[in-house]
Every structure is written in C-alpha cells, then in structure tokens.
Design a protein around this motif. Structure first.
Motif, PDB file in Angstrom:
ATOM      1  N   VAL A  60      13.702   6.582   7.257  1.00 33.03           N
ATOM      2  CA  VAL A  60      14.345   5.340   7.694  1.00 33.03           C
ATOM      3  C   VAL A  60      14.579   4.446   6.484  1.00 33.03           C
ATOM      4  O   VAL A  60      13.856   4.508   5.487  1.00 33.03           O
ATOM      5  CB  VAL A  60      13.494   4.584   8.745  1.00 33.03           C
ATOM      6  N   ASP A  61      15.583   3.600   6.598  1.00 36.17           N
ATOM      7  CA  ASP A  61      15.927   2.643   5.548  1.00 36.17           C
ATOM      8  C   ASP A  61      15.221   1.332   5.858  1.00 36.17           C
ATOM      9  O   ASP A  61      15.384   0.782   6.947  1.00 36.17           O
ATOM     10  CB  ASP A  61      17.447   2.456   5.516  1.00 36.17           C
ATOM     11  N   PHE A  62      14.436   0.827   4.933  1.00 32.47           N
ATOM     12  CA  PHE A  62      13.730  -0.423   5.199  1.00 32.47           C
ATOM     13  C   PHE A  62      13.485  -1.194   3.912  1.00 32.47           C
ATOM     14  O   PHE A  62      13.645  -0.667   2.804  1.00 32.47           O
ATOM     15  CB  PHE A  62      12.424  -0.175   5.957  1.00 32.47           C
ATOM     16  N   ASP A  63      13.122  -2.459   4.062  1.00 40.37           N
ATOM     17  CA  ASP A  63      12.820  -3.346   2.947  1.00 40.37           C
ATOM     18  C   ASP A  63      11.316  -3.594   2.894  1.00 40.37           C
ATOM     19  O   ASP A  63      10.594  -3.312   3.858  1.00 40.37           O
ATOM     20  CB  ASP A  63      13.551  -4.682   3.114  1.00 40.37           C
ATOM     21  N   VAL A  64      10.860  -4.151   1.790  1.00 40.70           N
ATOM     22  CA  VAL A  64       9.433  -4.394   1.639  1.00 40.70           C
ATOM     23  C   VAL A  64       9.187  -5.780   1.050  1.00 40.70           C
ATOM     24  O   VAL A  64       9.879  -6.210   0.131  1.00 40.70           O
ATOM     25  CB  VAL A  64       8.784  -3.305   0.750  1.00 40.70           C
ATOM     26  N   MET A  65       8.216  -6.479   1.631  1.00 37.09           N
ATOM     27  CA  MET A  65       7.722  -7.722   1.044  1.00 37.09           C
ATOM     28  C   MET A  65       6.538  -7.378   0.152  1.00 37.09           C
ATOM     29  O   MET A  65       5.785  -6.450   0.430  1.00 37.09           O
ATOM     30  CB  MET A  65       7.240  -8.690   2.136  1.00 37.09           C
ATOM     31  N   TYR A  66       6.372  -8.142  -0.927  1.00 39.89           N
ATOM     32  CA  TYR A  66       5.247  -7.867  -1.812  1.00 39.89           C
ATOM     33  C   TYR A  66       4.738  -9.161  -2.448  1.00 39.89           C
ATOM     34  O   TYR A  66       5.449 -10.167  -2.510  1.00 39.89           O
ATOM     35  CB  TYR A  66       5.654  -6.875  -2.902  1.00 39.89           C
ATOM     36  N   LYS A  67       3.511  -9.101  -2.922  1.00 41.53           N
ATOM     37  CA  LYS A  67       2.901 -10.226  -3.617  1.00 41.53           C
ATOM     38  C   LYS A  67       3.149 -10.068  -5.108  1.00 41.53           C
ATOM     39  O   LYS A  67       2.677  -9.099  -5.721  1.00 41.53           O
ATOM     40  CB  LYS A  67       1.394 -10.271  -3.346  1.00 41.53           C
ATOM     41  N   PRO A  68       3.918 -10.966  -5.727  1.00 41.91           N
ATOM     42  CA  PRO A  68       4.211 -10.829  -7.155  1.00 41.91           C
ATOM     43  C   PRO A  68       2.944 -10.845  -8.003  1.00 41.91           C
ATOM     44  O   PRO A  68       1.955 -11.498  -7.666  1.00 41.91           O
ATOM     45  CB  PRO A  68       5.090 -12.059  -7.450  1.00 41.91           C
ATOM     46  N   SER A  69       2.980 -10.105  -9.084  1.00 40.64           N
ATOM     47  CA  SER A  69       1.861 -10.059 -10.018  1.00 40.64           C
ATOM     48  C   SER A  69       2.002 -11.155 -11.065  1.00 40.64           C
ATOM     49  O   SER A  69       3.116 -11.514 -11.464  1.00 40.64           O
ATOM     50  CB  SER A  69       1.805  -8.689 -10.707  1.00 40.64           C
ATOM     51  N   ARG A  70       0.885 -11.666 -11.522  1.00 44.38           N
ATOM     52  CA  ARG A  70       0.906 -12.658 -12.600  1.00 44.38           C
ATOM     53  C   ARG A  70       1.121 -12.009 -13.957  1.00 44.38           C
ATOM     54  O   ARG A  70       1.365 -12.697 -14.941  1.00 44.38           O
ATOM     55  CB  ARG A  70      -0.412 -13.446 -12.595  1.00 44.38           C
ATOM     56  N   GLN A  71       0.988 -10.691 -14.016  1.00 43.08           N
ATOM     57  CA  GLN A  71       1.187  -9.965 -15.268  1.00 43.08           C
ATOM     58  C   GLN A  71       2.646  -9.486 -15.336  1.00 43.08           C
ATOM     59  O   GLN A  71       3.070  -8.673 -14.511  1.00 43.08           O
ATOM     60  CB  GLN A  71       0.238  -8.772 -15.339  1.00 43.08           C
ATOM     61  N   PRO A  72       3.425  -9.965 -16.284  1.00 39.88           N
ATOM     62  CA  PRO A  72       4.854  -9.605 -16.353  1.00 39.88           C
ATOM     63  C   PRO A  72       5.103  -8.103 -16.372  1.00 39.88           C
ATOM     64  O   PRO A  72       6.036  -7.615 -15.724  1.00 39.88           O
ATOM     65  CB  PRO A  72       5.322 -10.269 -17.650  1.00 39.88           C
ATOM     66  N   PHE A  73       4.282  -7.337 -17.093  1.00 40.93           N
ATOM     67  CA  PHE A  73       4.501  -5.896 -17.161  1.00 40.93           C
ATOM     68  C   PHE A  73       4.277  -5.249 -15.804  1.00 40.93           C
ATOM     69  O   PHE A  73       5.065  -4.402 -15.363  1.00 40.93           O
ATOM     70  CB  PHE A  73       3.577  -5.262 -18.203  1.00 40.93           C
ATOM     71  N   VAL A  74       3.187  -5.634 -15.131  1.00 41.61           N
ATOM     72  CA  VAL A  74       2.884  -5.075 -13.808  1.00 41.61           C
ATOM     73  C   VAL A  74       3.966  -5.455 -12.813  1.00 41.61           C
ATOM     74  O   VAL A  74       4.408  -4.632 -12.006  1.00 41.61           O
ATOM     75  CB  VAL A  74       1.504  -5.556 -13.310  1.00 41.61           C
ATOM     76  N   ASP A 114       1.727   2.987  -1.433  1.00 45.65           N
ATOM     77  CA  ASP A 114       2.997   3.225  -2.119  1.00 45.65           C
ATOM     78  C   ASP A 114       3.500   4.646  -1.947  1.00 45.65           C
ATOM     79  O   ASP A 114       4.715   4.877  -1.871  1.00 45.65           O
ATOM     80  CB  ASP A 114       2.868   2.863  -3.599  1.00 45.65           C
ATOM     81  N   MET A 115       2.607   5.608  -1.881  1.00 49.69           N
ATOM     82  CA  MET A 115       3.035   6.981  -1.629  1.00 49.69           C
ATOM     83  C   MET A 115       3.681   7.082  -0.249  1.00 49.69           C
ATOM     84  O   MET A 115       4.734   7.699  -0.078  1.00 49.69           O
ATOM     85  CB  MET A 115       1.847   7.933  -1.720  1.00 49.69           C
ATOM     86  N   HIS A 148      12.959   2.385  -6.265  1.00 46.02           N
ATOM     87  CA  HIS A 148      13.415   3.756  -6.018  1.00 46.02           C
ATOM     88  C   HIS A 148      13.621   4.018  -4.527  1.00 46.02           C
ATOM     89  O   HIS A 148      14.421   4.878  -4.152  1.00 46.02           O
ATOM     90  CB  HIS A 148      12.384   4.773  -6.529  1.00 46.02           C
ATOM     91  N   TYR A 149      12.883   3.288  -3.681  1.00 50.58           N
ATOM     92  CA  TYR A 149      12.810   3.631  -2.264  1.00 50.58           C
ATOM     93  C   TYR A 149      13.374   2.564  -1.328  1.00 50.58           C
ATOM     94  O   TYR A 149      13.756   2.874  -0.205  1.00 50.58           O
ATOM     95  CB  TYR A 149      11.350   3.883  -1.867  1.00 50.58           C
ATOM     96  N   PHE A 150      13.400   1.308  -1.775  1.00 53.06           N
ATOM     97  CA  PHE A 150      13.741   0.212  -0.877  1.00 53.06           C
ATOM     98  C   PHE A 150      14.952  -0.561  -1.380  1.00 53.06           C
ATOM     99  O   PHE A 150      15.037  -0.879  -2.569  1.00 53.06           O
ATOM    100  CB  PHE A 150      12.560  -0.757  -0.724  1.00 53.06           C
ATOM    101  N   GLU A 151      15.859  -0.875  -0.467  1.00 54.86           N
ATOM    102  CA  GLU A 151      17.017  -1.692  -0.832  1.00 54.86           C
ATOM    103  C   GLU A 151      16.566  -3.086  -1.226  1.00 54.86           C
ATOM    104  O   GLU A 151      17.046  -3.664  -2.203  1.00 54.86           O
ATOM    105  CB  GLU A 151      17.991  -1.781   0.336  1.00 54.86           C
ATOM    106  N   LEU A 181       7.560   8.145   1.006  1.00 55.98           N
ATOM    107  CA  LEU A 181       7.783   9.238   1.961  1.00 55.98           C
ATOM    108  C   LEU A 181       8.508   8.747   3.214  1.00 55.98           C
ATOM    109  O   LEU A 181       9.429   9.398   3.702  1.00 55.98           O
ATOM    110  CB  LEU A 181       6.440   9.875   2.342  1.00 55.98           C
ATOM    111  N   LEU A 182       8.109   7.587   3.743  1.00 56.67           N
ATOM    112  CA  LEU A 182       8.764   7.064   4.940  1.00 56.67           C
ATOM    113  C   LEU A 182      10.221   6.727   4.659  1.00 56.67           C
ATOM    114  O   LEU A 182      11.084   6.842   5.539  1.00 56.67           O
ATOM    115  CB  LEU A 182       8.028   5.832   5.465  1.00 56.67           C
ATOM    116  N   GLY A 183      10.507   6.338   3.418  1.00 53.43           N
ATOM    117  CA  GLY A 183      11.881   6.018   3.050  1.00 53.43           C
ATOM    118  C   GLY A 183      12.830   7.193   3.174  1.00 53.43           C
ATOM    119  O   GLY A 183      14.050   7.008   3.191  1.00 53.43           O
ATOM    120  N   GLN A 184      12.290   8.404   3.288  1.00 50.76           N
ATOM    121  CA  GLN A 184      13.133   9.580   3.497  1.00 50.76           C
ATOM    122  C   GLN A 184      13.622   9.674   4.945  1.00 50.76           C
ATOM    123  O   GLN A 184      14.555  10.426   5.236  1.00 50.76           O
ATOM    124  CB  GLN A 184      12.351  10.842   3.142  1.00 50.76           C
TER     125      GLN A 184
END
Length: 231
Positions: A69-83, A59-60, A93-96, A64-67
């Motif tokens: 190039v502009d890019f998107d990210v795929m992620y695995k959703p968490s089962r914990q609503p807060f997380v 994540d760090m 903050h970094y990805f469209e 930093l890379l977002g500074q």
C-alpha cells in the motif's frame, strides 16, 4: 546479553539496512493479518490514521508494507543534523510523504485527501497536550492527537503492530479499534489506545523500544526517577 538488548541491536541493524540498502528489504518475508483494513474499495476517499507502535522492527516493516500500500509517515525530527538527513533519506525510499510531527497542517491535508498516514503515538512528549492514561498499570503521558486528527479529518483509525518471526521473516498485525474511536472524551480514547498497545507489547515485550522512556513524566507535572542514573 538479555533478549531485550539483543532485539534492540537487531532493530538498529534492520533500521540501518532499510535506510541505506533498500534492495535488501525486498528479500524479506512479510505475513500480514488484516490488510483489507487498508485496501477496502468501499472507502476510496476516506483517510486512514495508521496508529503504529515503537517496536524494533519499525523501519523494516515500513519498507515491506510499502510494497502493498502507498502511505505517508509522521516522524519525530532528530536534533542531530546527520541523523535527521539519514532518516529522511532512508524513509524517502518507501514513503511519498515523510512529515515532521509538528507539521499537523500537512497531516490533515493528506488525511482529508484520502491518504494513509502512519504515526506512532506511544512516546512521552510531556504533560502538555497529553492526558495520563494507564499503561502497564502506570499513568503515562499520552498525547491526544490521535482522536483529534480523526475527528478533524473523518479518518478511520487502524492499529498496527509487528514482530520478528525469523532472521528474514516478519508478522504485521492490522486491527480496528476494539470500540468506536474517537469517543469524544480524550482520556477515554487514550485509555483505549493504551490498552491496545499494551496488549500487543505483551506478545513480544523484548521487541518494544523501552529505551524511549515511556514513563518519564509524572501526573503532577514533574519527572519520575525511574530512569535516573545509578552509581
């Protein structure tokens, strides 16, 4: 405390910092090898599938890379609503586009539109829609989505690895596949991908997220006992 445990703790702190204190990300130093692979002006309309790896600095590095190039990210959703809420907020903050891994339609749409989409396929999602390819000499369930997404969208594949160099300094490596991908053979593609990831992990094994239980699925459809609790 072993070096792997320390790296995991540092990685969690870096992740939390990236999510809730984005202004602190800017003060870190990033050295990039291969940035031209993401900024080649000769291919302005070709999407790029940025194949990442689960290192502790994930994540760090994303922030930093977002500074650059502009890019998107795929992620695995968490089962914990807060997380889940914190993760989407922090990465926003970094990805469209912060795209759940099951929203393949959106990923395809963005790649066809010439976007860069980052995702890390080096997790065990079970035998379904996976092939078993060697990873550190062990047959590991490896998803076939990388090649299929590239085939469907015409996207270029670029591998990304990243390492901690100092308390405020990081190294990002971008590299093209060692041979043409996709090859048309899911198993062959998985073998090539796992070789690249393995090679990068060997550079800093303590920084890899071994906690993801990369080898939990067995080729015969069962589960390995590598991660069984010991009493």
């Amino acid at each position: 405390m072993c070096s792997s445990d320390l790296s995991t703790i540092l990685g969690l702190l870096e992740t939390l910092t990236a999510w809730v204190r984005p202004e602190r990300v800017d003060g870190n130093k990033l050295t990039i090898d291969g940035l031209e692979l993401l900024t080649d002006p000769r291919r302005p309309d070709q999407g790029i599938l940025l194949v990442g790896m689960h290192f502790a600095t994930l994540d760090m590095i994303g922030g930093l890379l977002g500074q650059y190039v502009d890019f998107d990210v795929m992620y695995k959703p968490s089962r914990q609503p807060f997380v889940e809420a914190l993760m989407c907020y922090g990465r926003g903050h970094y990805f469209e586009g912060v795209i759940p891994q099951n929203n393949i339609r959106e990923v395809i749409k963005r790649l066809k539109a010439g976007r860069i989409v980052w995702y890390a396929p080096d997790q065990d999602y079970g035998a379904k829609q996976s092939v078993f390819a060697p990873f550190f000499g062990i047959p590991a369930a490896t998803i076939t989505a990388t090649s299929r997404l590239a085939t469907m969208t015409g996207a270029k594949i670029v591998f990304m690895s990243h390492f901690r160099q100092s308390p405020d300094g990081y190294l990002l490596n971008l590299q093209a596949p060692p041979e043409t991908l996709p090859t048309g053979d899911d198993l062959r593609d998985a073998e090539i991908m796992n070789r690249v990831i393995e090679s990068e992990v060997r550079k800093a094994p303590a920084e890899y997220w071994w906690v993801h239980r990369r080898f939990k699925s067995a080729p015969e459809g069962g589960r390995r006992d590598l991660y069984a609790s010991k009493h």
